[in-house]
Design a protein around this motif. Structure first.
Motif, mmCIF file in Angstrom:
data_model
loop_
_atom_site.group_PDB
_atom_site.id
_atom_site.type_symbol
_atom_site.label_atom_id
_atom_site.label_comp_id
_atom_site.label_asym_id
_atom_site.label_seq_id
_atom_site.Cartn_x
_atom_site.Cartn_y
_atom_site.Cartn_z
ATOM 1 N N ASP A 337 0.889 -1.132 0.083
ATOM 2 C CA ASP A 337 -0.048 0.020 -0.115
ATOM 3 C C ASP A 337 0.927 1.254 0.085
ATOM 4 O OD1 ASP A 337 -2.067 1.867 0.322
ATOM 5 O OD2 ASP A 337 -2.104 1.616 2.390
ATOM 6 N N GLU A 338 0.793 2.109 -1.075
ATOM 7 C CA GLU A 338 1.674 3.341 -1.114
ATOM 8 C C GLU A 338 0.847 4.546 -0.992
ATOM 9 O OE1 GLU A 338 3.720 3.081 -4.991
ATOM 10 O OE2 GLU A 338 4.931 1.295 -4.320
ATOM 11 N N THR A 339 -0.521 4.430 -0.880
ATOM 12 C CA THR A 339 -1.512 5.445 -0.828
ATOM 13 C C THR A 339 -2.263 5.579 0.440
ATOM 14 O OG1 THR A 339 -3.251 4.103 -2.181
ATOM 15 C CG2 THR A 339 -1.593 5.605 -3.442
ATOM 16 N N GLY A 340 -2.274 4.723 1.345
ATOM 17 C CA GLY A 340 -2.817 4.494 2.590
ATOM 18 C C GLY A 340 -4.433 4.141 2.490
ATOM 19 N N MET A 341 -4.553 3.311 1.514
ATOM 20 C CA MET A 341 -5.804 2.646 1.131
ATOM 21 C C MET A 341 -6.209 1.575 2.014
ATOM 22 S SD MET A 341 -7.222 4.376 -1.320
ATOM 23 C CE MET A 341 -8.397 3.487 -2.220
ATOM 24 N N VAL A 342 -5.204 1.132 2.830
ATOM 25 C CA VAL A 342 -5.387 -0.203 3.260
ATOM 26 C C VAL A 342 -5.239 -0.164 4.853
ATOM 27 C CG1 VAL A 342 -4.556 -2.778 3.587
ATOM 28 C CG2 VAL A 342 -4.399 -1.594 1.376
ATOM 29 N N ILE A 343 -6.285 -0.701 5.537
ATOM 30 C CA ILE A 343 -6.198 -0.912 7.020
ATOM 31 C C ILE A 343 -6.123 -2.285 7.148
ATOM 32 C CG2 ILE A 343 -7.695 -0.760 9.207
ATOM 33 C CD1 ILE A 343 -9.086 1.877 8.067
ATOM 34 N N TYR A 344 -5.218 -2.445 8.129
ATOM 35 C CA TYR A 344 -4.771 -3.864 8.526
ATOM 36 C C TYR A 344 -5.156 -4.062 9.914
ATOM 37 C CZ TYR A 344 -1.824 -8.149 9.156
ATOM 38 O OH TYR A 344 -1.401 -9.283 9.460
ATOM 39 N N LEU A 345 -5.934 -5.420 9.730
ATOM 40 C CA LEU A 345 -6.242 -6.033 11.199
ATOM 41 C C LEU A 345 -5.403 -7.112 11.711
ATOM 42 C CD1 LEU A 345 -10.265 -6.069 10.844
ATOM 43 C CD2 LEU A 345 -8.763 -4.102 11.293
ATOM 44 N N GLY A 346 -5.187 -7.100 13.108
ATOM 45 C CA GLY A 346 -4.217 -8.294 13.390
ATOM 46 C C GLY A 346 -4.845 -8.849 14.768
ATOM 47 N N SER A 347 -4.489 -10.023 15.056
ATOM 48 C CA SER A 347 -5.147 -10.735 16.283
ATOM 49 C C SER A 347 -4.007 -11.721 16.979
ATOM 50 C CB SER A 347 -6.439 -11.278 15.874
ATOM 51 O OG SER A 347 -6.883 -12.170 16.958
ATOM 52 N N ALA A 348 -4.110 -11.751 18.312
ATOM 53 C CA ALA A 348 -3.320 -12.828 19.111
ATOM 54 C C ALA A 348 -4.418 -13.825 19.397
ATOM 55 C CB ALA A 348 -3.182 -12.214 20.381
ATOM 56 N N SER A 349 -5.762 -13.976 18.745
ATOM 57 C CA SER A 349 -6.565 -14.940 19.185
ATOM 58 C C SER A 349 -6.217 -16.416 18.308
ATOM 59 C CB SER A 349 -7.914 -14.629 18.808
ATOM 60 O OG SER A 349 -8.338 -13.542 19.522
ATOM 61 N N LYS A 350 -5.985 -16.148 17.209
ATOM 62 C CA LYS A 350 -5.576 -17.441 16.320
ATOM 63 C C LYS A 350 -4.263 -18.117 16.702
ATOM 64 C CE LYS A 350 -9.673 -16.797 14.685
ATOM 65 N NZ LYS A 350 -11.034 -17.679 15.268
ATOM 66 N N ALA A 351 -3.406 -17.333 16.772
ATOM 67 C CA ALA A 351 -2.057 -17.953 17.087
ATOM 68 C C ALA A 351 -1.389 -18.144 18.376
ATOM 69 C CB ALA A 351 -0.928 -17.195 16.315
ATOM 70 N N LEU A 352 -2.122 -17.422 19.355
ATOM 71 C CA LEU A 352 -1.840 -17.462 20.735
ATOM 72 C C LEU A 352 -2.827 -18.122 21.659
ATOM 73 C CD1 LEU A 352 0.410 -17.547 22.791
ATOM 74 C CD2 LEU A 352 0.017 -14.912 22.990
ATOM 75 N N ALA A 353 -3.979 -17.085 21.875
ATOM 76 C CA ALA A 353 -4.815 -17.144 22.867
ATOM 77 C C ALA A 353 -5.996 -16.356 22.761
ATOM 78 C CB ALA A 353 -4.542 -17.030 24.403
ATOM 79 N N PRO A 354 -7.385 -16.890 22.333
ATOM 80 C CA PRO A 354 -8.325 -16.166 22.175
ATOM 81 C C PRO A 354 -9.090 -15.313 23.369
ATOM 82 C CG PRO A 354 -9.037 -18.295 21.936
ATOM 83 C CD PRO A 354 -7.677 -18.203 21.846
ATOM 84 N N GLY A 355 -8.781 -16.021 24.610
ATOM 85 C CA GLY A 355 -8.930 -15.444 25.826
ATOM 86 C C GLY A 355 -7.909 -14.096 26.259
ATOM 87 N N LEU A 356 -7.082 -13.842 25.437
ATOM 88 C CA LEU A 356 -6.298 -12.622 25.742
ATOM 89 C C LEU A 356 -7.123 -11.521 25.346
ATOM 90 C CD1 LEU A 356 -2.434 -13.250 24.923
ATOM 91 C CD2 LEU A 356 -3.393 -12.608 27.122
#
Length: 572
Positions: A337-356
């Motif tokens: 993304d070179e224009t700021g068109m993308v908002i990225y979402l990340g999560s600790a729920s899938k790789a580590l712990a959904p309860g966090l």
């Protein structure tokens, strides 16, 4: 045991009163229950008998009984009539509100019946969860967790409200993690959320207006939620092919909807909200949920070009980005993304712990500030303890160490699941029903040897203990499948299906070759103790598919559940 005799009705409503007849009947029945005259377990007369006893028509009786059912006072059971099931005093108070009306008037839409059933049954004991989107609890890095929690007890000296955007330590650690994925960002562009789902909720109420169009893959995880629809937005499915979301399909939809014009969109702009014509693309390009597909790099660049040309903002869900099995994970869209068109979402729920309950958003700083203000109005910040713990996992190297072992274990489970599916649903006389190359698991023995070293101290002992038995099970399954292929036979009556081999994540998208009554399959599987995730809940139309997960079960458990599924499907 004989059924209890129905109650006798010796009362009639007073039609000279200003109180509606239905309300009089409800009040009378509440008095009978609260006084003990009608005990719990007592069976009501039939609707016809009630109508005759009260001197009213059946529709009035049905309305009264339904209201009592909403209160939780009565409950109908097939073949057993309607019984008194509660005498809770608070429900009998005069002037109690009609909560049924309140429930039906809320703006947040209810999930469909199948999804609500799945959400309930996931907590039922002894239910084999064959499609769940959660890691096996036995993979939790217990020893690492104890180490971090001891550090937390020694170092945390207060538990006040955190900063709106998240604690600085975690924002910096996430920014560093993102840079290693190829995303050029810093802590000022990170917003910590209470899970990735909250991130979507914040976006839906802070950046998009009612009437907006949200494009998403068909099928898509977002279709199983009501986040955008509850905010008055329209969800539109874009077809997929082997390389992921179809850019040509998206372009055609933009053309037909009149949205592919320069300057035609603007996420969060006043003019777009006023017009109700703002639009956005939601996509899961890596280890897609539910299909397991990973978008090719060429397709990613084509998608960026299309969205830039049409000024269509992108919400990239990277929940499974860290679980790519290959040596070189594909670049996130945000990295291109070179224009700021993308908002990225990340999560600790899938790789580590959904309860966090820890997720994050990567976006331009002004958008982060806007969303942080909205988040503070929701919950005053994500859990301080959870933020501290995840920051420590990221900064002390534990997360990367744990992740390496986890991906090996998930790959092992995926390979075993593919063997099982080939045996149960494949066509051994005509080659594989998947794109699964048997050579991909030729190194199985080496992987299992490495697995013990990688997971020792990072997950429960049960996982390493299962390794040897898993190898035996898979070897036996391969022997059985090979024997069937040699003899030119397959298990009699087996339902045929096909699937793709996922490059990571949790899921295998299995599609039956012949029409399958999915509602009946779901119900019969539940009766057999198997909880499924039908593809219909993620799609915009029926797709004859199932989302299967190898992440929650051991290979032995998956094989047993899949065998039961095959038996159930064969009988439909």
């Amino acid at each position: 045991m004989a059924r209890p005799a129905p109650l006798v009705i010796d009362w009639k409503p007073n039609r000279t009163l200003n109180v509606p007849v239905t309300e009089q009947i409800v009040q009378y029945m509440c008095r009978q229950v609260s006084s003990g005259a009608w005990p719990i377990g007592a069976r009501l007369p039939s609707q016809r008998a009630l109508a005759e006893g009260f001197g009213v028509n059946r529709s009035t009786v049905i309305a009264a009984v339904n209201e009592l059912a909403d209160y939780g006072i009565v409950e109908g059971a097939h073949g057993a009539g309607t019984r008194i099931v509660s005498n809770t005093w608070s429900l009998m108070l005069p002037g109690a509100p009609d909560w049924a009306d309140y429930v039906s008037s809320g703006f947040f839409k209810a999930n469909n019946d199948t999804i609500q059933a799945i959400n309930r049954l996931e907590f039922a004991p002894h239910m084999a969860r064959l499609g769940t989107g959660e890691l096996d609890p036995r993979l939790f890095p217990t020893d690492m967790w104890r180490t971090v929690m001891r550090q937390a007890a020694d170092e945390i000296d207060s538990m006040g409200y955190p900063e709106p955007e998240g604690i600085p330590e975690l924002r910096a650690a996430i920014a560093d993690h993102m840079r290693r994925l190829g995303i050029d960002t810093d802590a000022s562009q990170i917003l910590v959320t209470s899970g990735a789902l909250q991130a979507l909720q914040i976006i839906s109420v802070s950046l998009l207006g009612a009437g907006s169009t949200v494009f998403a893959e068909a099928p898509s995880y977002i279709k199983s939620l009501q986040v955008f629809q509850s905010a008055g937005m329209h969800l539109t499915g874009v077809p997929m092919d082997d390389d992921g979301l179809s850019v040509n399909g998206l372009s055609d939809m933009l053309s037909s909807s009149g949205l592919n014009r320069n300057g035609g969109n603007g996420i969060g702009t006043a003019s777009a909200r006023h017009r109700g014509s703002g639009s956005v693309l939601y996509t899961i390009p890596t280890n897609h949920n539910p299909t397991g597909r990973t978008m090719s790099e060429v397709r990613r660049r084509e998608l960026i070009e299309c969205c830039v040309a049409n000024r269509l903002p992108i919400i990239e869900d990277g929940a499974y980005q860290d679980l790519y099995f290959g040596d070189r994970p594909p670049l996130p869209l945000k990295a291109m993304d070179e224009t700021g068109m993308v908002i990225y979402l990340g999560s600790a729920s899938k790789a580590l712990a959904p309860g966090l309950r820890i997720g994050w958003i990567v976006a331009p700083e002004p958008i982060v500030h806007r969303m942080a203000d909205v988040k503070m109005q929701m919950d005053y910040g994500a859990s301080l303890l959870s933020q501290w713990v995840f920051a420590r996992f990221l900064t002390n190297g534990m997360y990367d160490e744990y992740l390496a072992g986890l991906k090996r274990e998930l790959r092992r489970r995926r390979d075993a699941a593919l063997d099982t599916l080939e045996e149960l649903f494949g066509d051994s006389t005509n080659g594989s029903s998947s794109e699964y190359d048997d050579a991909a698991v030729s190194k199985f023995a080496d992987l299992t040897n490495d697995l013990t070293n990688d997971l020792t101290g990072n997950s429960p002992d049960a996982i390493s203990e299962d390794t040897t038995s898993s190898a035996v099970t898979i070897a036996n399954a391969r022997t059985t499948s090979s024997a069937a292929a040699t003899s030119g036979t397959t298990p009699s009556g087996t339902c045929r299906a096909h699937w793709r081999v996922p490059d990571g994540g949790f899921y295998i998208w299995l599609t039956f070759d012949q029409p399958m009554p999915m509602n009946r399959l779901f119900a019969k599987a539940v009766e057999a103790g198997i909880l499924l995730n039908p593809g219909d809940i993620y799609d915009f139309e029926g797709d004859n598919s199932l989302r299967l997960s190898y992440a929650y079960t051991t290979p032995e458990e998956f094989a047993a559940a899949a065998s039961t599924l095959a038996d159930v499907a064969r009988k439909l």
